[in-house]
Design an enzyme around this catalytic site. Sequence first.
Site, PDB file in Angstrom:
ATOM      1  N   GLU A 157       0.855  -1.187   0.000  1.00 27.84           N
ATOM      2  CA  GLU A 157       0.000   0.000   0.000  1.00 27.84           C
ATOM      3  C   GLU A 157       0.893   1.240   0.000  1.00 27.84           C
ATOM      4  OE1 GLU A 157      -3.115   0.109   2.956  1.00 27.84           O
ATOM      5  OE2 GLU A 157      -2.883   2.273   3.207  1.00 27.84           O
ATOM      6  N   GLU A 162      -2.607  11.562   3.166  1.00 28.71           N
ATOM      7  CA  GLU A 162      -3.669  11.435   4.152  1.00 28.71           C
ATOM      8  C   GLU A 162      -3.639  12.678   5.035  1.00 28.71           C
ATOM      9  OE1 GLU A 162      -4.634   7.358   5.912  1.00 28.71           O
ATOM     10  OE2 GLU A 162      -2.438   7.333   5.676  1.00 28.71           O
TER      11      GLU A 162
END
Length: 407
Positions: A157, A162
């Site tokens: 990932e 974020e």
Amino acid sequence: MKLLRTIVGLVAALPLAIAIAAVQAPAPASAGPVVFSDDFNGAAGTAPDPAKWRHDIGGSGWGNNELEYYTDRTDNASLDGAGNLVITARRDNPGNYGCWYGTCQYTSARLLTAQTFTQAYGRFETRMKLPRGQGMWPAFWMLGDNIGSAGWPNSGEIDVMENVGFEPSTVHGTIHGPGYSGGAGVGAGYTLPNGQKFSDAFHTFAVDWSPGAIAWSVDGIQYSRKTPADIGGNQWVFDHPFFMIMNLAVGGNWPGNPDAATTFPQQLVVDYVRVTAPDTGSAGRITGLAGKCVDISGSNTADGTKVQLWTCNGTGAQNWTFAADGSVRALGKCLDVSGGSTADGAKVQLWTCNGTGAQKWVLSGANDLVNPQANKCLDVTAANTADGTPLQLWTCNGTGAQKWYRN
């Protein structure tokens, strides 16, 4: 802190993790062709292009105790008519959407390219204006396309960006893999100067991804770079295609839940998403100190031949190609660090291409030719400009002896 997300029909638990501080540097260059682009042009209220984006739908908490139910409705994801995609989180009655998860209290959207676009390496970039408020959690991230067979985190990932609402000035970039997932993800954070907030204006978030290295940037400023040397001896799982995801979550273990000061609706506004292919480029010279060239001594093709600085002369011994596998090639062989050494002063030579880390190179936007295995630079020994000066591996220091240009 364990942060889990779930791709419907693929796997039950997918983490995203918090990251830590880093040092600013110019972002790597990425000059490959554009292979995916969405500028979100279209009439207001139009759904995102289904040929590019599909929806995850559901409200199971996504492994993080999140509160939103993701829909495929234009109430939650639509074009604004001004060249933007708007993902909207609303305080809603998810029962209207068949929500079966008892605590979901909001609707939002999560878009992905798992069925429409995957790629290994290159630049993955978006320009966004983030929402604001406690409990908001926007993200632009990627998962390995083998997640269905390998499972998470073996699939890998890459979190490009974020943000959690209680840190309005900070974004995080992180990688997750076997042995470094969830709260153990490896990454860093970037904070805007002077108290600026990511909800005040658009900002550009990108990763430049090449064999053996991933670099994160905000507005062209590189703030983090990770290589296999950064993952504590664990497996590097970033050498295969990934797909993209962008979403706006509400609440959860990391951001916490909205509070009385959080207003709704909140919006993640996306100006564009763009992906460029790895820049394999055409063959050409690599010039450095005193305008001289990276050269193979005597045009000799034998393994172990010295790679040196020499006056540019247009011969094949100075005609280098940056290959898709991260190698740099001339005369049918590869630029190689002798014995796979990572020590300062290690000899750089010509050698039969073998796919090892000793033959992986990344030319950064700062014009450093970096060997990710060592996290060190191609260097002119003693900064000597004389023809025949050998090239070596050395700790990157920003001097002219380590600046290289393709031409």
